[in-house]
Design a protein around this motif. Structure first.
Motif, PDB file in Angstrom:
ATOM      1  N   MET A   1       0.833  -1.205   0.000  1.00  0.00           N
ATOM      2  CA  MET A   1       0.000   0.000   0.000  1.00  0.00           C
ATOM      3  C   MET A   1       0.865   1.252   0.000  1.00  0.00           C
ATOM      4  O   MET A   1       0.533   2.254  -0.623  1.00  0.00           O
ATOM      5  CB  MET A   1      -0.932   0.000   1.208  1.00  0.00           C
ATOM      6  CG  MET A   1      -1.968   1.094   1.197  1.00  0.00           C
ATOM      7  SD  MET A   1      -3.196   0.849   2.511  1.00  0.00           S
ATOM      8  CE  MET A   1      -4.240   2.277   2.219  1.00  0.00           C
ATOM      9  N   ALA A   2       2.000   1.196   0.704  1.00  0.00           N
ATOM     10  CA  ALA A   2       2.903   2.342   0.744  1.00  0.00           C
ATOM     11  C   ALA A   2       3.492   2.619  -0.636  1.00  0.00           C
ATOM     12  O   ALA A   2       3.799   3.761  -0.967  1.00  0.00           O
ATOM     13  CB  ALA A   2       4.014   2.086   1.757  1.00  0.00           C
ATOM     14  N   ARG A   3       3.653   1.567  -1.456  1.00  0.00           N
ATOM     15  CA  ARG A   3       4.250   1.734  -2.782  1.00  0.00           C
ATOM     16  C   ARG A   3       3.250   2.256  -3.801  1.00  0.00           C
ATOM     17  O   ARG A   3       3.566   3.132  -4.613  1.00  0.00           O
ATOM     18  CB  ARG A   3       4.816   0.402  -3.262  1.00  0.00           C
ATOM     19  CG  ARG A   3       6.000  -0.111  -2.452  1.00  0.00           C
ATOM     20  CD  ARG A   3       6.481  -1.429  -3.025  1.00  0.00           C
ATOM     21  NE  ARG A   3       7.597  -1.977  -2.277  1.00  0.00           N
ATOM     22  CZ  ARG A   3       8.171  -3.148  -2.563  1.00  0.00           C
ATOM     23  NH1 ARG A   3       7.717  -3.887  -3.570  1.00  0.00           N
ATOM     24  NH2 ARG A   3       9.190  -3.590  -1.827  1.00  0.00           N
ATOM     25  N   THR A   4       2.054   1.696  -3.811  1.00  0.00           N
ATOM     26  CA  THR A   4       1.092   1.987  -4.870  1.00  0.00           C
ATOM     27  C   THR A   4      -0.039   2.905  -4.440  1.00  0.00           C
ATOM     28  O   THR A   4      -0.740   3.463  -5.286  1.00  0.00           O
ATOM     29  CB  THR A   4       0.468   0.681  -5.393  1.00  0.00           C
ATOM     30  OG1 THR A   4      -0.289   0.051  -4.338  1.00  0.00           O
ATOM     31  CG2 THR A   4       1.551  -0.283  -5.858  1.00  0.00           C
ATOM     32  N   GLY A   5      -0.255   3.045  -3.127  1.00  0.00           N
ATOM     33  CA  GLY A   5      -1.377   3.841  -2.661  1.00  0.00           C
ATOM     34  C   GLY A   5      -2.700   3.104  -2.731  1.00  0.00           C
ATOM     35  O   GLY A   5      -3.757   3.683  -2.462  1.00  0.00           O
ATOM     36  N   LYS A   6      -2.648   1.810  -3.096  1.00  0.00           N
ATOM     37  CA  LYS A   6      -3.862   1.008  -3.204  1.00  0.00           C
ATOM     38  C   LYS A   6      -3.781  -0.158  -2.228  1.00  0.00           C
ATOM     39  O   LYS A   6      -2.696  -0.676  -1.949  1.00  0.00           O
ATOM     40  CB  LYS A   6      -4.027   0.471  -4.621  1.00  0.00           C
ATOM     41  CG  LYS A   6      -4.209   1.539  -5.681  1.00  0.00           C
ATOM     42  CD  LYS A   6      -4.523   0.913  -7.030  1.00  0.00           C
ATOM     43  CE  LYS A   6      -3.386   0.004  -7.485  1.00  0.00           C
ATOM     44  NZ  LYS A   6      -3.675  -0.597  -8.819  1.00  0.00           N
ATOM     45  N   LEU A   7      -4.930  -0.560  -1.754  1.00  0.00           N
ATOM     46  CA  LEU A   7      -5.002  -1.720  -0.871  1.00  0.00           C
ATOM     47  C   LEU A   7      -5.245  -2.959  -1.721  1.00  0.00           C
ATOM     48  O   LEU A   7      -6.331  -3.156  -2.254  1.00  0.00           O
ATOM     49  CB  LEU A   7      -6.130  -1.557   0.156  1.00  0.00           C
ATOM     50  CG  LEU A   7      -6.314  -2.718   1.132  1.00  0.00           C
ATOM     51  CD1 LEU A   7      -5.057  -2.932   1.971  1.00  0.00           C
ATOM     52  CD2 LEU A   7      -7.522  -2.461   2.040  1.00  0.00           C
ATOM     53  N   ASP A   8      -4.220  -3.793  -1.886  1.00  0.00           N
ATOM     54  CA  ASP A   8      -4.316  -4.991  -2.701  1.00  0.00           C
ATOM     55  C   ASP A   8      -4.417  -6.262  -1.864  1.00  0.00           C
ATOM     56  O   ASP A   8      -4.479  -7.352  -2.406  1.00  0.00           O
ATOM     57  CB  ASP A   8      -3.097  -5.110  -3.626  1.00  0.00           C
ATOM     58  CG  ASP A   8      -3.046  -3.978  -4.642  1.00  0.00           C
ATOM     59  OD1 ASP A   8      -4.129  -3.573  -5.102  1.00  0.00           O
ATOM     60  OD2 ASP A   8      -1.945  -3.523  -4.955  1.00  0.00           O
ATOM     61  N   ALA A   9      -4.408  -6.118  -0.561  1.00  0.00           N
ATOM     62  CA  ALA A   9      -4.435  -7.283   0.321  1.00  0.00           C
ATOM     63  C   ALA A   9      -5.867  -7.739   0.591  1.00  0.00           C
ATOM     64  O   ALA A   9      -6.816  -6.958   0.508  1.00  0.00           O
ATOM     65  CB  ALA A   9      -3.745  -6.969   1.643  1.00  0.00           C
ATOM     66  N   TRP A  25     -15.222  -6.011   6.330  1.00  0.00           N
ATOM     67  CA  TRP A  25     -13.798  -5.850   6.074  1.00  0.00           C
ATOM     68  C   TRP A  25     -13.025  -7.163   5.986  1.00  0.00           C
ATOM     69  O   TRP A  25     -11.808  -7.149   5.841  1.00  0.00           O
ATOM     70  CB  TRP A  25     -13.171  -4.981   7.170  1.00  0.00           C
ATOM     71  CG  TRP A  25     -13.614  -5.306   8.567  1.00  0.00           C
ATOM     72  CD1 TRP A  25     -14.586  -4.664   9.270  1.00  0.00           C
ATOM     73  CD2 TRP A  25     -13.134  -6.346   9.415  1.00  0.00           C
ATOM     74  NE1 TRP A  25     -14.743  -5.233  10.507  1.00  0.00           N
ATOM     75  CE2 TRP A  25     -13.858  -6.270  10.627  1.00  0.00           C
ATOM     76  CE3 TRP A  25     -12.161  -7.337   9.277  1.00  0.00           C
ATOM     77  CZ2 TRP A  25     -13.648  -7.147  11.676  1.00  0.00           C
ATOM     78  CZ3 TRP A  25     -11.952  -8.212  10.339  1.00  0.00           C
ATOM     79  CH2 TRP A  25     -12.687  -8.113  11.522  1.00  0.00           C
TER      80      TRP A  25
END
Length: 246
Positions: A1-9, A25
């Motif tokens: 998330m820190a790299r892309t700004g997206k939550l992929d988890a 959630w």
């Protein structure tokens, strides 16, 4: 998330009743078990072909048992996370090696009915009802137990046992509340057990995706309980191309 700004988890959590799980959630995880019916939310089964680690005295699931569980889970909007037992040195016991060798040709023939599919209007039909909940995966299915998946305008029917004779799909009999369109045609693939019995010692792919031309349909105006769709023998994945509405 820190790299892309997206939550992929994706966060998976068991619903044990403690309040730690919420559909807002988390994705529900059912250890060594399944849910009852189609869940509106994605969920996951995690299981193993044997113990969670190498155990000399443990028993292993057969390929047919793994395939049946996979089809049941996917038909109910779930994913199957499968642990394959390894020894401490990374080598595979014979049971795990056989399972992977078996799954490769099955997936080559039937993966289209699994990957990228969605549940149908009902998850399946048949005499066997799996017990819902964790640690309740010992279900013995029959060839009359069928699971449905869809992709676009294609409906897939997967038998959870090796057919002996014709496979009858009662949910597509007319009239039915699920689908008004007629079955236009089908293509069949063989199950692992069916392939072994039909072609001893030969690759299952030798009879995969063979045409199915023995489809018969009862008169559309009939109300007889015998009005059913019948398909050829040795079918594991039956692809129906739906025609125009009746």
């Amino acid at each position: 998330m820190a790299r892309t700004g997206k939550l992929d988890a994706v966060y998976n959590c068991k619903d044990t009743g403690s309040g730690a799980f919420s559909t807002d959630w988390a994705v529900q995880d059912v250890e060594r078990g399944v849910l009852k019916g189609i869940n509106p939310h994605p969920w996951q089964t995690d299981t193993s072909n044997g113990d969670w680690f190498f155990n000399r005295t443990d028993t292993y699931k057969t390929t047919d048992e793994v395939v049946a569980m996979l089809a049941d889970v996917v038909s109910k909007n779930g994913n199957l996370l499968l642990n394959v037992v390894m020894r401490g040195d990374g080598s595979l016991p014979a049971e795990s090696d056989r399972l992977l060798a078996d799954l490769a040709p099955w997936m080559a023939a039937n993966g289209e009915a699994i990957h990228g599919t969605r549940p149908w209007k009902i998850y399946g039909e048949g005499p066997t009802t799996a017990v819902a909940g964790a640690f309740a995966e010992k279900t013995s299915y029959t060839p009359q137990d069928i699971r449905f998946t869809t992709k676009g305008e294609t409906l897939y029917a997967i038998t959870l046992g090796t057919p002996r004779g014709q496979t009858v799909i009662t949910s597509l009999a007319q009239p039915n509340p699920h689908e008004r369109r007629r079955v236009r045609g089908c293509a069949c693939s063989a199950s692992p057990a069916a392939s072994r019995s039909a072609r001893p010692g030969r690759p299952w792919s030798s009879i995969c995706l063979r045409p199915c031309r023995r489809v018969t349909r009862a008169p559309s105006r009939s109300t007889s309980p015998d009005e059913k769709y019948r398909t050829c023998t040795l079918c594991a994945s039956i692809e129906y191309e739906l025609g125009e509405a009746i």
